[in-house]
Design a protein around this motif. Sequence first.
Motif, PDB file in Angstrom:
ATOM      1  N   THR A  34       0.826  -1.216   0.000  1.00 28.83           N
ATOM      2  CA  THR A  34       0.000   0.000   0.000  1.00 28.83           C
ATOM      3  C   THR A  34       0.860   1.267   0.000  1.00 28.83           C
ATOM      4  O   THR A  34       2.080   1.212   0.114  1.00 28.83           O
ATOM      5  CB  THR A  34      -0.929   0.055   1.231  1.00 28.83           C
ATOM      6  N   THR A  35       0.159   2.393  -0.058  1.00 26.29           N
ATOM      7  CA  THR A  35       0.826   3.698  -0.012  1.00 26.29           C
ATOM      8  C   THR A  35       0.800   4.279   1.393  1.00 26.29           C
ATOM      9  O   THR A  35       0.818   5.504   1.563  1.00 26.29           O
ATOM     10  CB  THR A  35       0.145   4.677  -0.977  1.00 26.29           C
ATOM     11  N   ALA A  36       0.769   3.444   2.399  1.00 25.66           N
ATOM     12  CA  ALA A  36       0.783   3.928   3.780  1.00 25.66           C
ATOM     13  C   ALA A  36       1.976   4.858   3.993  1.00 25.66           C
ATOM     14  O   ALA A  36       3.061   4.644   3.443  1.00 25.66           O
ATOM     15  CB  ALA A  36       0.858   2.751   4.741  1.00 25.66           C
ATOM     16  N   SER A  37       1.776   5.885   4.778  1.00 25.54           N
ATOM     17  CA  SER A  37       2.828   6.861   5.047  1.00 25.54           C
ATOM     18  C   SER A  37       4.000   6.214   5.779  1.00 25.54           C
ATOM     19  O   SER A  37       3.880   5.112   6.320  1.00 25.54           O
ATOM     20  CB  SER A  37       2.271   8.003   5.893  1.00 25.54           C
ATOM     21  N   ILE A  38       5.119   6.901   5.800  1.00 27.30           N
ATOM     22  CA  ILE A  38       6.294   6.386   6.507  1.00 27.30           C
ATOM     23  C   ILE A  38       5.949   6.101   7.965  1.00 27.30           C
ATOM     24  O   ILE A  38       6.388   5.108   8.547  1.00 27.30           O
ATOM     25  CB  ILE A  38       7.461   7.388   6.407  1.00 27.30           C
ATOM     26  N   ALA A  39       5.110   6.933   8.532  1.00 30.41           N
ATOM     27  CA  ALA A  39       4.723   6.752   9.938  1.00 30.41           C
ATOM     28  C   ALA A  39       3.899   5.485  10.146  1.00 30.41           C
ATOM     29  O   ALA A  39       3.919   4.895  11.230  1.00 30.41           O
ATOM     30  CB  ALA A  39       3.940   7.970  10.420  1.00 30.41           C
ATOM     31  N   ASP A  40       3.170   5.078   9.095  1.00 36.03           N
ATOM     32  CA  ASP A  40       2.278   3.921   9.223  1.00 36.03           C
ATOM     33  C   ASP A  40       2.830   2.637   8.610  1.00 36.03           C
ATOM     34  O   ASP A  40       2.286   1.557   8.849  1.00 36.03           O
ATOM     35  CB  ASP A  40       0.928   4.221   8.559  1.00 36.03           C
ATOM     36  N   GLN A  41       3.887   2.736   7.807  1.00 38.50           N
ATOM     37  CA  GLN A  41       4.357   1.592   7.034  1.00 38.50           C
ATOM     38  C   GLN A  41       4.624   0.338   7.869  1.00 38.50           C
ATOM     39  O   GLN A  41       4.359  -0.776   7.437  1.00 38.50           O
ATOM     40  CB  GLN A  41       5.642   1.949   6.279  1.00 38.50           C
ATOM     41  N   ASP A  42       5.172   0.549   9.057  1.00 40.78           N
ATOM     42  CA  ASP A  42       5.550  -0.592   9.891  1.00 40.78           C
ATOM     43  C   ASP A  42       4.594  -0.827  11.055  1.00 40.78           C
ATOM     44  O   ASP A  42       4.877  -1.638  11.944  1.00 40.78           O
ATOM     45  CB  ASP A  42       6.976  -0.401  10.423  1.00 40.78           C
ATOM     46  N   ARG A  43       3.472  -0.172  11.035  1.00 47.19           N
ATOM     47  CA  ARG A  43       2.457  -0.411  12.068  1.00 47.19           C
ATOM     48  C   ARG A  43       1.730  -1.712  11.778  1.00 47.19           C
ATOM     49  O   ARG A  43       1.447  -2.047  10.625  1.00 47.19           O
ATOM     50  CB  ARG A  43       1.439   0.730  12.107  1.00 47.19           C
TER      51      ARG A  43
ATOM     52  N   ILE B  31      -6.943   2.673   7.527  1.00 45.84           N
ATOM     53  CA  ILE B  31      -6.555   1.777   6.433  1.00 45.84           C
ATOM     54  C   ILE B  31      -7.151   2.223   5.104  1.00 45.84           C
ATOM     55  O   ILE B  31      -6.529   2.071   4.049  1.00 45.84           O
ATOM     56  CB  ILE B  31      -6.976   0.333   6.793  1.00 45.84           C
ATOM     57  N   GLN B  32      -8.338   2.813   5.161  1.00 48.32           N
ATOM     58  CA  GLN B  32      -8.987   3.254   3.934  1.00 48.32           C
ATOM     59  C   GLN B  32      -8.327   4.477   3.308  1.00 48.32           C
ATOM     60  O   GLN B  32      -8.655   4.859   2.176  1.00 48.32           O
ATOM     61  CB  GLN B  32     -10.472   3.519   4.190  1.00 48.32           C
ATOM     62  N   LEU B  33      -7.381   5.080   4.004  1.00 50.50           N
ATOM     63  CA  LEU B  33      -6.642   6.209   3.442  1.00 50.50           C
ATOM     64  C   LEU B  33      -5.552   5.739   2.477  1.00 50.50           C
ATOM     65  O   LEU B  33      -5.018   6.535   1.705  1.00 50.50           O
ATOM     66  CB  LEU B  33      -6.006   7.041   4.566  1.00 50.50           C
ATOM     67  N   TRP B  34      -5.217   4.466   2.509  1.00 48.51           N
ATOM     68  CA  TRP B  34      -4.122   3.947   1.696  1.00 48.51           C
ATOM     69  C   TRP B  34      -4.615   3.428   0.354  1.00 48.51           C
ATOM     70  O   TRP B  34      -5.728   2.917   0.239  1.00 48.51           O
ATOM     71  CB  TRP B  34      -3.413   2.801   2.422  1.00 48.51           C
TER      72      TRP B  34
END
Length: 273
Positions: free
Chosen positions: A67-76, A86-89
């Motif tokens: 996905t295109t999850a932000s750097i802050a979310d990539q490893d969550r 999740i729907q933001l990605w």
Amino acid sequence: MSVLDNQGIARKVHWQAHQSTNTEMPENTMSAMHYAWELGGIPEIDIRQTADGIIIGMHDATPKRTTTASIADQDRLISECTFDQIQLWDAGINFSETFRGEKIPTLEQVLDVLSDHPEREVYLDFKQVDLVNLAAVIQKYGVERQVIFCHRDHENCKTIKRLAPEIRTMLWIPDKEIDIRFGEVLETGFESLDIIQIHLVDSELERAWRYRVQRQFLQNALERLTEAGLELEVLIFHFDESSLSELLDLGIRRFAVDEPKVFVETLENYFNK
């Protein structure tokens, strides 16, 4: 799917569109689900649960790879994220610009389609969900007979069968574990199971038979399972016309594949020789 051979005889072959290494569609998306159904196959969706209890399609524990999850979310962990987050990605653009805007689907989206199409089925590959919650969601849509629950842990298969007896269960076994694991479930009489899936990985040796699991083992497993009223499925990470023909000649009629369109074309060639 049913394929007609050159004598007009139908040959029923079931096949799963494997997701995490699918080469033709962005994995675990509604586009991938419809793609498999339209080709005559059964899509797989890997299932995880969000922090707010929504079951979604996601193979990995984190969104980084797909996905295109932000750097802050990539490893969550997915289990720490809410469904709204999740729907933001975007779940399609990493595969191809063609699929820009594709969202991670909920399991309920998939089951809603099934409820309108009783001829369709889906594989649910267990990653991280509450099984009581899962059974309740499936029963809500009345699609138990269209669902195949998959996992490598026999106990999880037993649990979901107890919670929703009409759901079919499939135990998948990596090829390096096959000698021990197959013997273990055989001793239980294949309790609570409907399908056994064996992973077929290419041998590193040069020989006529392509896979590390030997032909005779597959033949024996197929006979044992047929006698017990179960099915054998093979996950073929790689195949060509020759190797697929050998598996079909053994009598195997259930497959999992990474290249659905290529598989269908090769299958049609086999039955129309």
